[in-house]
Design a protein around this motif. Structure first.
Motif, PDB file in Angstrom:
ATOM      1  N   LEU A 168       7.386  -6.606  -6.577  1.00  0.00           N
ATOM      2  CA  LEU A 168       6.836  -5.511  -7.371  1.00  0.00           C
ATOM      3  C   LEU A 168       7.888  -4.966  -8.330  1.00  0.00           C
ATOM      4  CD1 LEU A 168       4.413  -3.396  -7.663  1.00  0.00           C
ATOM      5  CD2 LEU A 168       5.731  -1.997  -6.065  1.00  0.00           C
ATOM      6  N   ALA A 169       9.099  -4.782  -7.831  1.00  0.00           N
ATOM      7  CA  ALA A 169      10.183  -4.283  -8.679  1.00  0.00           C
ATOM      8  C   ALA A 169      10.514  -5.277  -9.782  1.00  0.00           C
ATOM      9  CB  ALA A 169      11.421  -3.996  -7.834  1.00  0.00           C
ATOM     10  N   GLN A 170      10.539  -6.560  -9.447  1.00  0.00           N
ATOM     11  CA  GLN A 170      10.839  -7.577 -10.448  1.00  0.00           C
ATOM     12  C   GLN A 170       9.823  -7.565 -11.588  1.00  0.00           C
ATOM     13  OE1 GLN A 170      11.046 -11.231  -8.216  1.00  0.00           O
ATOM     14  NE2 GLN A 170      12.898 -10.628  -7.104  1.00  0.00           N
ATOM     15  N   LEU A 171       8.573  -7.269 -11.246  1.00  0.00           N
ATOM     16  CA  LEU A 171       7.518  -7.249 -12.265  1.00  0.00           C
ATOM     17  C   LEU A 171       7.620  -6.035 -13.191  1.00  0.00           C
ATOM     18  CD1 LEU A 171       4.497  -8.448 -10.090  1.00  0.00           C
ATOM     19  CD2 LEU A 171       5.745  -9.768 -11.818  1.00  0.00           C
ATOM     20  N   SER A 172       8.509  -5.106 -12.872  1.00  0.00           N
ATOM     21  CA  SER A 172       8.717  -3.949 -13.757  1.00  0.00           C
ATOM     22  C   SER A 172       9.747  -4.228 -14.851  1.00  0.00           C
ATOM     23  CB  SER A 172       9.171  -2.736 -12.933  1.00  0.00           C
ATOM     24  OG  SER A 172      10.522  -2.901 -12.482  1.00  0.00           O
ATOM     25  N   ALA A 173      10.356  -5.412 -14.821  1.00  0.00           N
ATOM     26  CA  ALA A 173      11.406  -5.752 -15.794  1.00  0.00           C
ATOM     27  C   ALA A 173      10.879  -5.648 -17.224  1.00  0.00           C
ATOM     28  CB  ALA A 173      11.911  -7.163 -15.535  1.00  0.00           C
ATOM     29  N   SER A 191       0.826  -1.206   0.000  1.00  0.00           N
ATOM     30  CA  SER A 191       0.000   0.000   0.000  1.00  0.00           C
ATOM     31  C   SER A 191       0.861   1.257   0.000  1.00  0.00           C
ATOM     32  CB  SER A 191      -0.923   0.022   1.224  1.00  0.00           C
ATOM     33  OG  SER A 191      -1.895  -0.985   1.161  1.00  0.00           O
ATOM     34  N   LEU A 192       1.851   1.279   0.886  1.00  0.00           N
ATOM     35  CA  LEU A 192       2.699   2.473   0.984  1.00  0.00           C
ATOM     36  C   LEU A 192       3.614   2.622  -0.220  1.00  0.00           C
ATOM     37  CD1 LEU A 192       2.704   4.605   3.313  1.00  0.00           C
ATOM     38  CD2 LEU A 192       1.451   2.502   3.785  1.00  0.00           C
ATOM     39  N   ALA A 193       3.949   1.522  -0.880  1.00  0.00           N
ATOM     40  CA  ALA A 193       4.676   1.634  -2.146  1.00  0.00           C
ATOM     41  C   ALA A 193       3.814   2.344  -3.169  1.00  0.00           C
ATOM     42  CB  ALA A 193       5.068   0.248  -2.655  1.00  0.00           C
ATOM     43  N   GLY A 194       2.523   2.028  -3.188  1.00  0.00           N
ATOM     44  CA  GLY A 194       1.623   2.741  -4.090  1.00  0.00           C
ATOM     45  C   GLY A 194       1.585   4.223  -3.786  1.00  0.00           C
ATOM     46  N   TRP A 195       1.520   4.571  -2.488  1.00  0.00           N
ATOM     47  CA  TRP A 195       1.481   5.981  -2.104  1.00  0.00           C
ATOM     48  C   TRP A 195       2.756   6.718  -2.505  1.00  0.00           C
ATOM     49  CZ3 TRP A 195      -0.578   6.590   3.594  1.00  0.00           C
ATOM     50  CH2 TRP A 195      -1.831   5.948   3.715  1.00  0.00           C
ATOM     51  N   LYS A 196       3.908   6.082  -2.262  1.00  0.00           N
ATOM     52  CA  LYS A 196       5.190   6.779  -2.377  1.00  0.00           C
ATOM     53  C   LYS A 196       5.849   6.580  -3.743  1.00  0.00           C
ATOM     54  CE  LYS A 196       6.206   6.416   2.590  1.00  0.00           C
ATOM     55  NZ  LYS A 196       6.218   7.860   2.907  1.00  0.00           N
ATOM     56  N   VAL A 197       6.067   5.327  -4.106  1.00  0.00           N
ATOM     57  CA  VAL A 197       6.744   5.042  -5.365  1.00  0.00           C
ATOM     58  C   VAL A 197       5.904   5.553  -6.528  1.00  0.00           C
ATOM     59  CG1 VAL A 197       7.693   3.235  -6.848  1.00  0.00           C
ATOM     60  CG2 VAL A 197       7.883   3.020  -4.356  1.00  0.00           C
ATOM     61  N   GLY A 198       4.576   5.318  -6.432  1.00  0.00           N
ATOM     62  CA  GLY A 198       3.703   5.775  -7.508  1.00  0.00           C
ATOM     63  C   GLY A 198       3.797   7.269  -7.739  1.00  0.00           C
ATOM     64  N   ALA A 199       3.774   8.053  -6.667  1.00  0.00           N
ATOM     65  CA  ALA A 199       3.838   9.508  -6.805  1.00  0.00           C
ATOM     66  C   ALA A 199       5.186   9.971  -7.340  1.00  0.00           C
ATOM     67  CB  ALA A 199       3.552  10.166  -5.459  1.00  0.00           C
ATOM     68  N   ALA A 200       6.250   9.397  -6.802  1.00  0.00           N
ATOM     69  CA  ALA A 200       7.592   9.820  -7.210  1.00  0.00           C
ATOM     70  C   ALA A 200       7.833   9.549  -8.695  1.00  0.00           C
ATOM     71  CB  ALA A 200       8.640   9.104  -6.363  1.00  0.00           C
ATOM     72  N   LEU A 201       7.456   8.350  -9.151  1.00  0.00           N
ATOM     73  CA  LEU A 201       7.695   8.006 -10.559  1.00  0.00           C
ATOM     74  C   LEU A 201       6.813   8.830 -11.485  1.00  0.00           C
ATOM     75  CD1 LEU A 201       8.044   4.105 -10.441  1.00  0.00           C
ATOM     76  CD2 LEU A 201       9.840   5.839 -10.339  1.00  0.00           C
ATOM     77  N   ALA A 202       5.548   8.986 -11.132  1.00  0.00           N
ATOM     78  CA  ALA A 202       4.641   9.748 -11.988  1.00  0.00           C
ATOM     79  C   ALA A 202       5.113  11.187 -12.151  1.00  0.00           C
ATOM     80  CB  ALA A 202       3.232   9.718 -11.412  1.00  0.00           C
ATOM     81  N   ALA A 203       5.730  11.736 -11.099  1.00  0.00           N
ATOM     82  CA  ALA A 203       6.230  13.114 -11.158  1.00  0.00           C
ATOM     83  C   ALA A 203       7.539  13.228 -11.926  1.00  0.00           C
ATOM     84  CB  ALA A 203       6.414  13.660  -9.748  1.00  0.00           C
ATOM     85  N   GLY A 204       8.128  12.092 -12.294  1.00  0.00           N
ATOM     86  CA  GLY A 204       9.340  12.118 -13.112  1.00  0.00           C
ATOM     87  C   GLY A 204      10.618  11.803 -12.387  1.00  0.00           C
ATOM     88  N   ASN A 205      10.532  11.448 -11.098  1.00  0.00           N
ATOM     89  CA  ASN A 205      11.720  11.056 -10.349  1.00  0.00           C
ATOM     90  C   ASN A 205      12.037   9.579 -10.583  1.00  0.00           C
ATOM     91  OD1 ASN A 205      12.012  13.508  -8.285  1.00  0.00           O
ATOM     92  ND2 ASN A 205       9.841  12.971  -8.424  1.00  0.00           N
ATOM     93  N   THR A 206      13.225   9.195 -10.193  1.00  0.00           N
ATOM     94  CA  THR A 206      13.554   7.787 -10.060  1.00  0.00           C
ATOM     95  C   THR A 206      13.592   7.460  -8.570  1.00  0.00           C
ATOM     96  OG1 THR A 206      15.924   8.294 -10.143  1.00  0.00           O
ATOM     97  CG2 THR A 206      14.849   7.688 -12.219  1.00  0.00           C
ATOM     98  N   VAL A 207      13.584   6.167  -8.233  1.00  0.00           N
ATOM     99  CA  VAL A 207      13.400   5.772  -6.840  1.00  0.00           C
ATOM    100  C   VAL A 207      14.435   4.736  -6.414  1.00  0.00           C
ATOM    101  CG1 VAL A 207      11.849   4.536  -5.255  1.00  0.00           C
ATOM    102  CG2 VAL A 207      10.935   6.287  -6.788  1.00  0.00           C
ATOM    103  N   VAL A 208      14.946   4.927  -5.201  1.00  0.00           N
ATOM    104  CA  VAL A 208      15.654   3.877  -4.471  1.00  0.00           C
ATOM    105  C   VAL A 208      14.839   3.623  -3.212  1.00  0.00           C
ATOM    106  CG1 VAL A 208      17.759   3.158  -3.293  1.00  0.00           C
ATOM    107  CG2 VAL A 208      17.905   4.586  -5.352  1.00  0.00           C
ATOM    108  N   ALA A 209      14.244   2.439  -3.125  1.00  0.00           N
ATOM    109  CA  ALA A 209      13.388   2.098  -1.990  1.00  0.00           C
ATOM    110  C   ALA A 209      14.097   1.110  -1.076  1.00  0.00           C
ATOM    111  CB  ALA A 209      12.071   1.499  -2.478  1.00  0.00           C
ATOM    112  N   LYS A 210      13.924   1.314   0.231  1.00  0.00           N
ATOM    113  CA  LYS A 210      14.419   0.371   1.232  1.00  0.00           C
ATOM    114  C   LYS A 210      13.221  -0.179   1.996  1.00  0.00           C
ATOM    115  CE  LYS A 210      15.602  -0.257   5.135  1.00  0.00           C
ATOM    116  NZ  LYS A 210      15.125  -1.310   6.136  1.00  0.00           N
ATOM    117  N   PRO A 211      12.766  -1.402   1.664  1.00  0.00           N
ATOM    118  CA  PRO A 211      11.665  -1.988   2.424  1.00  0.00           C
ATOM    119  C   PRO A 211      12.103  -2.292   3.856  1.00  0.00           C
ATOM    120  CG  PRO A 211      12.045  -3.166   0.358  1.00  0.00           C
ATOM    121  CD  PRO A 211      13.220  -2.276   0.584  1.00  0.00           C
TER     122      PRO A 211
END
Length: 503
Positions: A205-210, A174-194
């Motif tokens: 989720l990241a693997q499915l973006s391949a 859920s929080l990946a949707g809140w955070k990663v989704g917003a950052a990428l849509a705005a044009g940023n790239t992301v380094v996430a630490k679960p």
């Protein structure tokens, strides 16, 4: 007496199936990445207390690699995309994720103990947030500012660059949707630490973006706070930080960000009140308040963890609340109909149990729960009964400190003024609820309560497009809404001097 092994056997079979083709390395620059240290750790199923799989344990070297990949993508292919192009790629990614909803839900359930049906709803909600931000970002634009006839003034909203995001264990996807989704849509790239307590679904989720997102756009480094989280927050190559978790760790993130003056979004703790006025529908309010605290076993930053009830209806409401709490019964999260799973890890179980002891020492009356369930089948996991305390003093530790478990505090008030004073008399201000049938009273209370969200005759009243964030020590910034894109962009003002026409 021998342990009933049915639950353990069911979970071991589910783990074998879920991990048959799953490798939890880091995900850096569009590919699996083994930890630089060579070290791995186990993630554990909290319902059965058995290992799920091993996970790459990150260090500063892995963070360096991830930030370098993210920076290259921000300066390269991803930085050249338009909002519409990003939206198309995110939508394609979400289409793939929807084909794996059952897999993601099962992983989430195994990793953090959510009932499977709840996990599925949360997975689908997370994917909806990705698509929401991608859609809204296409409608975002700068402004033209009237500044006279001799100048043309306008603004541009530009991404920061690399967003470092530290994700929590209670709602990982859920929080990946809140955070990663917003950052990428705005044009940023992301380094996430679960969180080390919940690495499975974020990594998957990241693997499915391949082969969909360009390499380096979304990177995941697993590991522990000191080893991987701290290097991320301190990294000079990170342009924006976002963190959800406890106040003490949020303070550390903010201090680390200060060295490079890195902007931060913080969603921290809560001790949220639910104010029950005497004219409320008491049965509905009791059911609402029970869901507000016992959903996700009380492990929610916005959990309804203090009920403030008018003294004239306190006895009736208490009986109704105890009845409503019975619905939330600990059970195997993989079994249909289970309403409450285990606490997510052993330390959290011990913390909850300690607070139950503290509450009794402080003089509160234990009305229900206060111990693990008696069912033999649940004794290996970190299960805890829905717990209710009456006669709670709002100045007590039980009422002031975030427990993050299925522990409810009942506090009475005499007047409107006292209700508002009690509601606001905590260091937090994340969420709140009000139960009343009087529209004027509802709006006055909503204005007077110091919290980022006020939910009238409901609880957990957020959703896609509704801003969420805290007052006071509950945080900085807002998530879940259009304005969240502003957390991941900075405004550039451009002023062009216009010459007089010479024609």
């Amino acid at each position: 007496m021998a342990t009933d092994n049915t639950l353990i056997e069911r979970h071991e079979a589910a783990i074998d199936d879920a991990t048959a083709e799953l490798t939890l390395d880091h995900w850096i620059d569009g590919a699996h990445a083994e930890p630089a240290s060579g070290e791995r750790f186990e993630t554990v199923d909290p319902a059965a207390a058995v290992p799920i799989t091993t996970v790459a344990s990150g260090t500063a070297a892995d963070i360096d690699d991830a930030v370098e990949a993210a920076s290259a993508a921000a300066d390269g292919e991803w930085g050249d995309t338009t909002a519409r192009e990003r939206a198309t790629l995110i939508s394609d990614w979400m289409d793939v994720c929807r084909e794996h909803v059952d897999e993601l839900a099962r992983l989430e359930s195994l990793d953090v103990g959510k009932p499977l049906a709840f996990a599925r709803d949360e997975v689908e909600g997370a994917l909806e947030f990705f698509e929401y931000y991608a859609s809204v970002a296409q409608a975002s634009h700068g402004e033209q500012i009237p500044f006279g006839t001799e100048n043309h003034v306008y603004t541009r909203e530009e991404p920061y660059g690399v967003a470092g995001q530290i994700l929590p264990w209670n709602y990982p996807l859920s929080l990946a949707g809140w955070k990663v989704g917003a950052a990428l849509a705005a044009g940023n790239t992301v380094v996430a630490k679960p969180s080390e307590q919940a690495p499975c679904t974020i990594t998957r989720l990241a693997q499915l973006s391949a082969d969909i997102l360009p390499d380096g756009v979304f990177n995941v480094v697993n590991g522990f706070g000191e080893d991987a989280g701290a290097p991320l927050t301190e990294h000079s190559g990170v342009d924006k930080l976002s963190f959800t978790g406890s106040v003490p760790v949020g303070q550390q993130v903010m201090k680390a960000a200060a060295d490079d003056v890195t902007p931060v979004t913080l969603e921290l703790g809560g001790k949220s009140p639910y104010v029950v006025f005497p004219d409320a529908d008491l049965e509905a309010a009791a059911e609402t308040a029970a869901a507000g605290i016992y959903y996700n076993t009380g492990q929610s930053c916005d959990a309804c963890s203090r009920i403030l009830v008018h003294e004239d209806v306190a006895d009736e409401f208490t009986d109704l609340f105890l009845d409503a709490a019975d619905y939330w019964e600990p059970g195997d999260p993989l079994v249909d109909g289970t309403t409450m799973g285990p606490l997510t890890f052993a330390d959290q179980y011990e913390k909850v149990d300690d607070y139950v002891e503290i509450g009794q020492e402080e003089g509160a009356t234990l009305l229900a729960g206060g111990e693990p369930p008696a069912a033999e089948a649940l004794e290996e996991g970190w299960f805890y009964e829905p717990t209710v305390f009456g006669d709670v003093d709002n100045d007590s530790r039980l009422a002031q400190e975030e427990i993050f478990g299925p522990v409810q505090c009942l506090i009475t008030f005499e007047s409107y003024e006292e209700a508002i004073e009690l509601a606001n008399d905590v260091p937090y201000g994340l969420a709140s609820g009000v139960a009343t049938q009087d529209a004027s009273l509802a709006h006055r209370a909503a204005a007077d309560i110091e919290a980022g969200s006020v939910w009238i005759n409901e609880y957990h009243g957020g959703g896609v497009g509704i801003p969420f964030g805290g007052y006071k020590q509950s945080g900085i910034g807002r998530e879940c809404a259009r304005e969240t894109l502003g957390e991941y962009t900075q405004t550039k003002a451009i002023n062009v001097a216009l010459d007089e026409p010479e024609l």
